[in-house]
Design a protein around this motif. Structure first.
Motif, PDB file in Angstrom:
ATOM      1  N   PRO A 127      54.792 -32.982  30.008  1.00 62.01           N
ATOM      2  CA  PRO A 127      54.291 -31.754  30.650  1.00 62.01           C
ATOM      3  C   PRO A 127      53.211 -32.023  31.682  1.00 62.01           C
ATOM      4  N   SER A 128      52.343 -33.008  31.427  1.00 54.99           N
ATOM      5  CA  SER A 128      51.306 -33.337  32.408  1.00 54.99           C
ATOM      6  C   SER A 128      51.928 -33.828  33.704  1.00 54.99           C
ATOM      7  N   PHE A 129      52.974 -34.637  33.588  1.00 61.64           N
ATOM      8  CA  PHE A 129      53.632 -35.172  34.795  1.00 61.64           C
ATOM      9  C   PHE A 129      54.251 -34.042  35.606  1.00 61.64           C
ATOM     10  N   PHE A 130      54.933 -33.101  34.945  1.00 64.57           N
ATOM     11  CA  PHE A 130      55.560 -31.994  35.668  1.00 64.57           C
ATOM     12  C   PHE A 130      54.510 -31.113  36.345  1.00 64.57           C
ATOM     13  N   LEU A 138      51.147 -35.942  42.946  1.00 63.94           N
ATOM     14  CA  LEU A 138      51.760 -37.217  42.602  1.00 63.94           C
ATOM     15  C   LEU A 138      51.339 -38.286  43.608  1.00 63.94           C
ATOM     16  N   ASN A 139      51.059 -39.473  43.093  1.00 62.22           N
ATOM     17  CA  ASN A 139      50.650 -40.604  43.932  1.00 62.22           C
ATOM     18  C   ASN A 139      49.289 -40.372  44.586  1.00 62.22           C
ATOM     19  N   THR A 142      43.501 -38.034  42.494  1.00 64.61           N
ATOM     20  CA  THR A 142      43.223 -36.756  41.835  1.00 64.61           C
ATOM     21  C   THR A 142      44.226 -36.488  40.716  1.00 64.61           C
ATOM     22  N   GLY A 143      45.482 -36.846  40.949  1.00 68.38           N
ATOM     23  CA  GLY A 143      46.504 -36.675  39.926  1.00 68.38           C
ATOM     24  C   GLY A 143      46.263 -37.547  38.716  1.00 68.38           C
ATOM     25  N   ILE A 144      45.627 -38.694  38.907  1.00 73.68           N
ATOM     26  CA  ILE A 144      45.283 -39.559  37.774  1.00 73.68           C
ATOM     27  C   ILE A 144      44.112 -38.979  36.994  1.00 73.68           C
TER      28      ILE A 144
END
Length: 277
Positions: A127-130, A138-139, A142-144
């Motif tokens: 769910p976190s990835f979506f 993504l990439n 901030t996403g990390i």
């Protein structure tokens, strides 16, 4: 027990502790010595301790000049720094609210925090990835950072430590007309230094050592963090380049040691105050 017996007992205790500490440090010593060995030297004598020369920094030069390790180091510093700042600020706010502000549902909210601590983080990967993809992060660094910007363990630590702050002190400030944010910044935060140091160390360790989540989110080498970059940089054409792997491990380990040396007394006090084991 006589004073002589006390001295012997203390001597035996310190001897045993010294031996245990030496055993625990042996793997780190082997990694340190291995960082100064070439691939051929490691493969020729894999069990040897001392390198032929302590002035051979070719592994470190290779990492930073040809394997983009400087970029990975910068990315890790940014990710860990932002994660620590976000966790210290938001976890302090949440801990203060749960411990010192009476509101309906506070026990339920704290129960949710405890429940969140029991959920394995890997269960939240999909769910976190979506969510990160839908937000267009993504990439990106901030996403990390975003999924670990507020960690339940940090909220728990700050709430437990906040319970030790005298209510009378806060009530006196409220009677003088101080608002909650002024009380939080001027009175509460200066009193919870050990808890802040504990949250900072735990958060830094978690974000600094994260491997799987940055590996999923980072799609190219410009956004790799140190653990991911080390795994990539140490892979040769046909086998793992152990000299690069060991020297990279030293680079990864050094900031953690420096941070702990400067904040260890606050960390111990914070853990003792919150009752964590």
């Amino acid at each position: 027990m006589t004073s002589e017996g006390n001295v012997r007992g203390a001597a035996l205790l310190y001897t045993a502790l010294t031996l245990v500490a030496a055993l625990m440090l042996l793997p780190f010593a082997w990694v340190f010595f291995g960082a100064f060995k070439s691939q051929a030297e490691i493969l020729a004598a894999p069990g040897a301790w001392l390198p032929r020369s302590f002035t051979d920094f070719s592994n470190f030069i290779e990492l930073f000049e040809r394997r983009q390790f400087g970029t990975y180091l910068g990315n890790s510093l940014v990710v860990s720094g932002l994660t620590v700042i976000c966790n210290v600020f938001f976890c302090s706010l949440a801990g203060y609210a749960l411990a010192k502000i009476a509101f309906r549902g506070s026990r339920f909210v704290f129960g949710c925090v405890i429940a969140a601590m029991m959920i394995p983080y890997i269960a939240l990967f999909v769910p976190s990835f979506f969510i990160i993809v839908q937000m267009g992060l993504l990439n990106t660094l901030t996403g990390i950072v975003l999924p670990i910007a507020v960690m339940p363990i940090g909220v728990f630590i700050m709430r437990q430590f906040a319970l030790s702050v005298p209510n009378e002190l806060l009530e006196a400030a409220r009677l003088d007309g101080a608002g909650e944010f002024r009380i939080f910044f001027s009175i509460f935060l200066p009193l919870v230094g050990p808890a802040i140091a504990t949250v900072a160390i735990i958060t830094f360790l978690n974000s600094w050592n994260y491997f799987l989540w940055p590996l999923i989110v980072a799609q190219n080498q410009d956004t790799f963090t140190l653990p991911v970059g080390l795994a990539v940089a140490s892979q040769g054409a046909k086998s793992t380049e152990y000299g690069l792997l060991l020297s990279g491990a030293i680079v990864v380990l050094l900031p953690v040691l420096i941070l702990f040396v400067f904040l260890q007394r606050y960390f111990v006090r914070g853990i003792a105050a919150t009752g964590l084991k």
